[in-house]
Design a protein around this motif. Structure first.
Motif, mmCIF file in Angstrom:
data_model
loop_
_atom_site.group_PDB
_atom_site.id
_atom_site.type_symbol
_atom_site.label_atom_id
_atom_site.label_comp_id
_atom_site.label_asym_id
_atom_site.label_seq_id
_atom_site.Cartn_x
_atom_site.Cartn_y
_atom_site.Cartn_z
ATOM 1 N N TYR A 22 -62.844 19.971 -14.941
ATOM 2 C CA TYR A 22 -62.046 20.052 -13.721
ATOM 3 C C TYR A 22 -60.636 19.587 -14.055
ATOM 4 O O TYR A 22 -60.450 18.526 -14.645
ATOM 5 N N ILE B 158 -58.345 15.142 -16.727
ATOM 6 C CA ILE B 158 -59.512 15.985 -16.470
ATOM 7 C C ILE B 158 -60.675 15.154 -15.933
ATOM 8 O O ILE B 158 -60.677 13.931 -16.011
ATOM 9 N N TYR C 247 -56.458 18.831 -13.016
ATOM 10 C CA TYR C 247 -55.573 18.340 -11.970
ATOM 11 C C TYR C 247 -54.393 19.303 -11.869
ATOM 12 O O TYR C 247 -53.600 19.414 -12.798
ATOM 13 N N ARG D 264 -59.036 17.602 -8.299
ATOM 14 C CA ARG D 264 -59.438 18.209 -9.577
ATOM 15 C C ARG D 264 -60.262 19.443 -9.221
ATOM 16 O O ARG D 264 -61.138 19.377 -8.360
#
Length: 144
Positions: free
Chosen positions: A48, A57, A50, A135
Motif C-alpha cells: 500500500y 509503505i 502513500y 495508504r
C-alpha cells in the motif's frame, strides 16, 4: 444393503451445508479479546502506497506479517489481521459502494504486545483498498 447405506450417505452429504471457516488468531487489547484472520475474500495482501509515492509503505503478507513504514520512513516489522466474528467471518460495515474492516497490527519488537487498530476500506467502483484512508493499492477482482 450396502447400496442403501451408500445412497443414504450420499444424500446426507449432499444436503448438509459445507462451510469453510477462516483460521483465526486471538489477541487481547485493553482487556478485550478479538479474533483475527488474514483472509477476507478480497486481495488485501500486498503493498500500500502513500499518495502513489514509493515510500512510506504498508506491506501485508499472506501469513500475517508485514511492514508498517511511518511518514518519517522508519520501518516496523508487524503482525496483522482483520477482526472477525467468533465464527471466523470478517466483521465489516457495508457502505453505499464500499466496505470497512478493522485492521489490527502490532510492532513485532514491542514486548508489551500493544495492538493498534486502523480502518481498512474497500471501494468497489474505484477497485482500491485503503489503509487508514491514506495508504492505498489497486486490486483486480470480480468479487463484490
Amino acid at each position: 444393503m450396502k447400496k442403501l447405506y451408500f445412497l443414504i450417505l450420499m444424500v446426507l452429504l449432499a444436503i448438509l451445508p459445507v462451510s469453510s471457516q477462516n483460521s483465526t488468531t486471538q489477541i487481547t487489547t485493553q482487556n478485550q479479546n478479538h479474533l483475527l484472520t488474514t483472509t477476507i475474500g478480497f486481495p488485501i495482501n500486498g503493498t500500500y502506497l502513500y499518495d502513489g509515492l514509493a515510500e512510506p509503505i504498508v506491506l501485508l503478507n499472506p501469513n500475517g506479517t508485514g511492514i508498517f513504514q511511518s511518514k518519517d520512513l522508519s520501518k516496523q516489522n508487524i503482525s496483522w489481521g482483520i477482526e472477525t466474528t467468533s465464527e471466523g467471518k470478517p466483521k465489516f460495515e457495508e457502505g453505499f459502494n464500499s466496505a470497512a474492516y478493522t485492521l489490527w497490527y502490532k510492532d513485532d519488537l514491542d514486548s508489551d504486545e500493544k495492538w493498534t487498530s486502523v480502518q481498512l476500506s474497500i471501494h468497489y467502483d474505484k477497485k482500491k483498498i485503503f489503509i487508514a484512508g491514506e495508504r492505498s493499492k489497486e486490486y483486480v477482482s470480480d468479487v463484490k
